[in-house]
Design a protein around this motif. Structure first.
Motif, short mmCIF file in Angstrom:
data_model
loop_
_atom_site.label_atom_id
_atom_site.label_comp_id
_atom_site.label_asym_id
_atom_site.label_seq_id
_atom_site.Cartn_x
_atom_site.Cartn_y
_atom_site.Cartn_z
N THR A 36 40.79 -52.57 -25.39
CA THR A 36 41.05 -51.83 -26.42
C THR A 36 40.67 -52.32 -27.76
O THR A 36 40.79 -53.76 -28.34
CB THR A 36 42.60 -51.99 -26.92
OG1 THR A 36 43.43 -51.68 -26.60
CG2 THR A 36 42.70 -51.09 -28.20
N ARG A 37 39.69 -51.20 -28.77
CA ARG A 37 38.79 -51.83 -29.82
C ARG A 37 39.33 -51.16 -31.56
O ARG A 37 39.82 -50.61 -30.86
CB ARG A 37 37.63 -50.81 -29.88
CG ARG A 37 37.04 -51.86 -28.28
CD ARG A 37 35.52 -51.64 -28.23
NE ARG A 37 34.58 -52.10 -26.89
CZ ARG A 37 34.39 -51.33 -25.84
NH1 ARG A 37 35.21 -50.80 -25.56
NH2 ARG A 37 33.51 -52.33 -25.41
N ASP A 50 30.89 -44.33 -28.26
CA ASP A 50 31.92 -42.96 -28.57
C ASP A 50 33.16 -42.75 -30.21
O ASP A 50 33.09 -41.60 -30.83
CB ASP A 50 33.20 -43.51 -27.74
CG ASP A 50 32.53 -43.49 -26.53
OD1 ASP A 50 31.48 -42.47 -26.84
OD2 ASP A 50 33.08 -43.57 -25.59
N PRO A 88 44.81 -45.72 -25.59
CA PRO A 88 43.72 -45.63 -26.45
C PRO A 88 42.64 -46.17 -26.33
O PRO A 88 43.01 -47.02 -26.86
CB PRO A 88 44.17 -45.45 -28.24
CG PRO A 88 45.45 -45.80 -27.63
CD PRO A 88 46.02 -45.47 -26.73
N ASP A 89 41.06 -45.58 -26.87
CA ASP A 89 40.24 -46.69 -26.37
C ASP A 89 40.07 -47.32 -27.65
O ASP A 89 39.56 -48.56 -27.92
CB ASP A 89 38.74 -46.35 -26.60
CG ASP A 89 38.72 -45.41 -24.11
OD1 ASP A 89 39.61 -46.00 -23.67
OD2 ASP A 89 38.44 -44.31 -24.28
N PHE A 90 40.42 -46.52 -29.17
CA PHE A 90 40.04 -47.28 -30.53
C PHE A 90 41.19 -47.32 -31.07
O PHE A 90 42.16 -46.18 -30.79
CB PHE A 90 39.13 -46.52 -31.06
CG PHE A 90 37.79 -46.91 -30.76
CD1 PHE A 90 36.75 -47.59 -30.36
CD2 PHE A 90 37.38 -45.09 -29.51
CE1 PHE A 90 35.09 -47.38 -29.81
CE2 PHE A 90 36.34 -44.99 -28.82
CZ PHE A 90 35.08 -46.52 -28.93
N ILE A 101 27.95 -48.67 -27.25
CA ILE A 101 29.30 -47.62 -27.38
C ILE A 101 28.87 -46.76 -28.70
O ILE A 101 28.99 -47.32 -29.68
CB ILE A 101 30.38 -48.73 -27.96
CG1 ILE A 101 30.87 -49.69 -26.58
CG2 ILE A 101 31.77 -47.63 -27.61
CD1 ILE A 101 31.63 -50.42 -26.37
N GLN A 141 36.59 -46.80 -17.91
CA GLN A 141 36.82 -46.54 -18.56
C GLN A 141 37.89 -46.84 -18.97
O GLN A 141 38.60 -47.06 -20.39
CB GLN A 141 36.69 -44.65 -18.83
CG GLN A 141 37.54 -44.02 -20.15
CD GLN A 141 36.77 -42.68 -20.42
OE1 GLN A 141 36.38 -42.04 -19.21
NE2 GLN A 141 37.19 -42.13 -21.20
N ASN A 142 38.53 -46.34 -18.27
CA ASN A 142 40.38 -47.16 -18.31
C ASN A 142 40.52 -48.38 -18.80
O ASN A 142 40.97 -49.00 -19.13
CB ASN A 142 40.97 -46.12 -17.27
CG ASN A 142 41.64 -45.12 -17.20
OD1 ASN A 142 40.84 -44.73 -18.16
ND2 ASN A 142 41.54 -44.45 -16.06
N SER A 143 39.80 -49.19 -18.08
CA SER A 143 40.11 -50.89 -17.54
C SER A 143 39.13 -51.75 -19.19
O SER A 143 39.26 -52.33 -19.54
CB SER A 143 39.07 -51.65 -16.37
OG SER A 143 37.80 -51.47 -16.59
N ALA A 144 38.36 -49.97 -19.18
CA ALA A 144 38.25 -51.40 -21.41
C ALA A 144 39.22 -51.67 -22.37
O ALA A 144 39.79 -51.01 -22.28
CB ALA A 144 36.74 -49.52 -21.50
#
Length: 486
Positions: free
Chosen positions: A48-49, A182, A124-126, A180, A43-46
Motif C-alpha cells: 500500500t502506497r 496508476d 486499495p493500492d493507494f 508506477i 498486483q494484490n501483493s503490491a
C-alpha cells in the motif's frame, strides 16, 4: 508390426517410469497457473502506497477518492453479475448497486442494497493521508524518504503529493517513483470528471443529466439467425461463444503438447546414437519399424498427459462448481460441452495426430544426426522458430479468426494443425476444411518419407551435422546406400 509394438512399449515405459516425467506432469499445470495468475498476484501483493493532496478546498480530493474506490466497485459488480460486468453492460442488480453508491452508500452497503452477499473487497493500492505540510518545499524530506508520515499502520514513506493550485493552473504530481503511474492516471480521471461538472454548471445544466442520459441509452441486443436453420432469430449467449473459447484452448493445448513431447524424441534419439544403442536395435528391428515405434511411444505419452490433465481439470471443476457464481459455472459448462462437438472435436484430433507426426519426425531426423545436445542446438533453432510462429498467430486469431492472415497461413501445412482448429467455430466451407486436412496429410507423408531417409543416414551410415552433403545425398531416390536395409 510386433517389433513396432515392442519398440513403442520399451520407449513408453522408459519415459513413464522416470521420476522426471511425473515431476513435470504434476508441476506443469502449477507453473502454467502461476504464469496465468502472476499479474493478479503481483498486483494484490503490491504494498500500500500513501499519498497526500494539497488543496485549499476538497473538490478534487473527493473526486479522487471516488476514483480510488473504482477497483472495489468493479469487484462488487462482478460478484453481482459477472457476465454483465465482463461485457460492460448493465443488469437490475448492477443498477441497484450504482443507485445506492450515488446516494452516498459505501461499497459494502451498496452491495447489500443490491441483494449481494458481503465479500472481501480488494485492498486499495493507494491510501490518502493528511499532508504533513502545506507546501512542496516542506514536503521534500517526506518525498525523498528522509522523513515518514503517520498512517493507520504506523510511520510509512510518502509515495506522492498532488498539489492543486487555487488559481486553476496545472495540477502538480510529485513523486520520486518513475514507473508506477496508476495514481497519476486516477488523478487525471478525477480532474476529467470535475471538468465535465464545471462545463455543465457553466451551461446551467445539472451534471446528473449525463448520468441520466447514460441510463436512458438503449441497450444493444446481440442476435443471430437460429442455429437450427429455422425462421426467426436467437439471442447470442455464452453458449454461442463457447466454441470460440474452446477452440483457443484446444489450439494452445495442441501447441503445448507438441512442443513438450517432441523434445523426448530428440533427447532419446541423441542418447541412443551417442551410446551406440542404434547398433543393437537395428540388428533385430527394421528401421521403419524402429521409427514408427518411437513415434507411437511419444504419441502414447502425449495421450497420457492429456488424460491426466483432463481428468484433473474435470475434478477441479466439479469441486469448485458450487462455489462459483451461477453465470460463471454455466459458462464453464458451455465451454466443456463445446469440446464434445464433432465439428470441433474431429478436426482437433486429426490436427493433433498429423501435427505431431510432422514435427515429431523432424525432431527424430534431427536427433539421428547429432551426438550431443550442443550439436542439436545448431539445427534446432529453425524448428523452434517455426514451432513458435503459430503461438504468435494465436493472438491475432483470438480477435478475428477470419482475418486474411489467418486464412492464408492456415494453408501452410506447418501451421494448419493450430490455425484450422481456431477457424472451425467460424464454420468455414467443408471443401476448405477437407482441402487443408488433405494438404496437411500429404505434407506429413512427404516429411515422414524424408525423415526416414535422414534417420537412415544418421542411424545406419553414421552421418552427422558435419556431413550435410552426405545427408542430402541420402535423400536422393537413386542413391544406393540410402536404399540399403539394416
Amino acid at each position: 508390426m510386433f517389433s513396432t509394438y515392442l519398440v513403442a512399449r520399451r520407449d513408453y515405459l522408459g519415459y513413464v517410469t522416470a521420476w522426471g516425467f511425473w515431476l513435470g506432469l504434476l508441476f506443469t499445470p502449477v507453473i502454467i497457473g502461476i504464469f496465468m495468475f502472476a499479474p493478479m498476484l503481483a498486483q494484490n501483493s503490491a504494498p500500500t502506497r500513501y499519498f497526500a493532496v494539497i488543496e485549499s478546498g476538497d473538490e478534487f480530493t473527493k473526486a479522487l477518492q471516488t476514483e480510488l474506490q473504482s477497483i472495489q466497485v468493479t469487484a462488487a459488480r462482478a460478484s453481482l453479475d459477472l457476465v454483465a460486468t465482463a461485457q460492460g453492460s448493465s443488469s437490475d442488480k448492477i443498477d441497484l448497486f450504482d443507485a445506492a453508491l450515488e446516494n452516498g452508500a459505501s461499497v459494502q452497503e451498496a452491495l447489500a442494497a443490491a441483494g449481494g452477499s458481503q465479500i472481501p473487497l480488494p485492498l486499495p493500492d493507494f491510501v490518502m493521508v493528511p499532508a504533513p505540510a502545506s507546501s512542496i518545499e516542506a514536503l521534500q524530506p517526506y518525498l525523498s524518504g528522509q522523513r515518514l508520515v503517520d498512517t493507520p499502520k504506523g510511520a510509512q514513506p510518502l509515495f506522492a503529493v498532488l498539489n492543486v493550485p487555487a488559481d486553476g493552473s496545472a495540477i502538480q504530481y510529485w513523486s520520486e517513483n518513475l514507473q508506477i503511474r496508476d495514481l497519476r492516471d486516477l488523478a487525471r480521471r478525477a480532474e476529467r470528471r470535475l471538468a465535465e461538472e464545471r462545463v455543465f454548471a457553466e451551461a446551467g445544466v445539472s451534471s446528473r443529466l449525463l448520468k441520466d442520459a447514460q441510463r436512458a441509452q438503449r441497450p444493444i441486443e446481440e442476435l443471430r439467425l437460429r442455429a437450427d436453420g429455422g425462421e426467426g432469430t436467437a439471442t447470442i449467449t455464452i453458449e454461442d461463444r463457447a466454441p470460440f473459447f474452446m477452440s483457443i484452448m484446444m489450439a494452445f493445448m495442441l501447441w503445448f503438447l507438441i512442443f513438450s513431447v517432441v523434445n523426448y524424441l530428440l533427447m532419446g534419439t541423441i542418447e541412443e546414437r551417442s551410446n551406440k544403442i542404434f547398433d543393437s536395435l537395428l540388428t533385430s528391428v527394421k528401421l521403419p519399424n524402429l521409427l514408427a515405434g518411437k513415434l507411437l511411444a511419444v504419441l502414447a505419452l502425449a495421450l497420457t498427459l492429456m488424460a491426466f490433465w483432463g481428468v484433473g481439470s474435470s475434478i477441479l471443476v466439479m469441486i469448485g462448481q458450487e462455489r462459483l457464481p451461477a453465470e460463471f459455472a454455466s459458462g464453464i459448462g458451455a465451454v466443456l460441452v463445446a469440446a464434445a462437438n464433432p465439428a470441433l472435436f474431429i478436426p482437433a484430433i486429426l490436427s493433433f495426430v498429423l501435427g505431431y507426426l510432422m514435427y515429431g519426425s523432424l525432431f527424430l531426423a534431427l536427433g539421428s544426426l547429432c551426438d550431443t545436445i550442443q550439436e542439436a542446438q545448431t539445427l534446432m533453432t529453425p524448428l523452434i522458430v517455426m514451432l513458435m510462429a503459430p503461438l504468435f498467430m494465436l493472438a491475432f486469431a483470438i480477435n478475428d479468426a477470419e482475418s486474411a492472415l489467418i486464412q492464408t497461413m492456415a494453408w501452410v501445412p506447418f501451421f494448419t494443425p493450430f490455425l484450422l482448429i481456431l477457424r472451425m467455430p467460424t464454420e468455414p466451407p467443408l471443401w476448405e476444411v477437407l482441402a487443408q486436412l488433405g494438404l496437411m496429410a500429404f505434407a506429413t507423408v512427404v516429411i515422414l518419407w524424408l525423415a526416414t531417409r535422414v534417420y537412415r543416414a544418421g542411424a545406419v551410415h553414421g552421418s552427422s551435422v558435419n556431413d550435410v552433403g552426405k545427408v542430402f545425398k541420402a535423400l536422393l531416390p537413386g542413391n544406393k546406400s540410402a536404399r540399403q536395409e539394416p
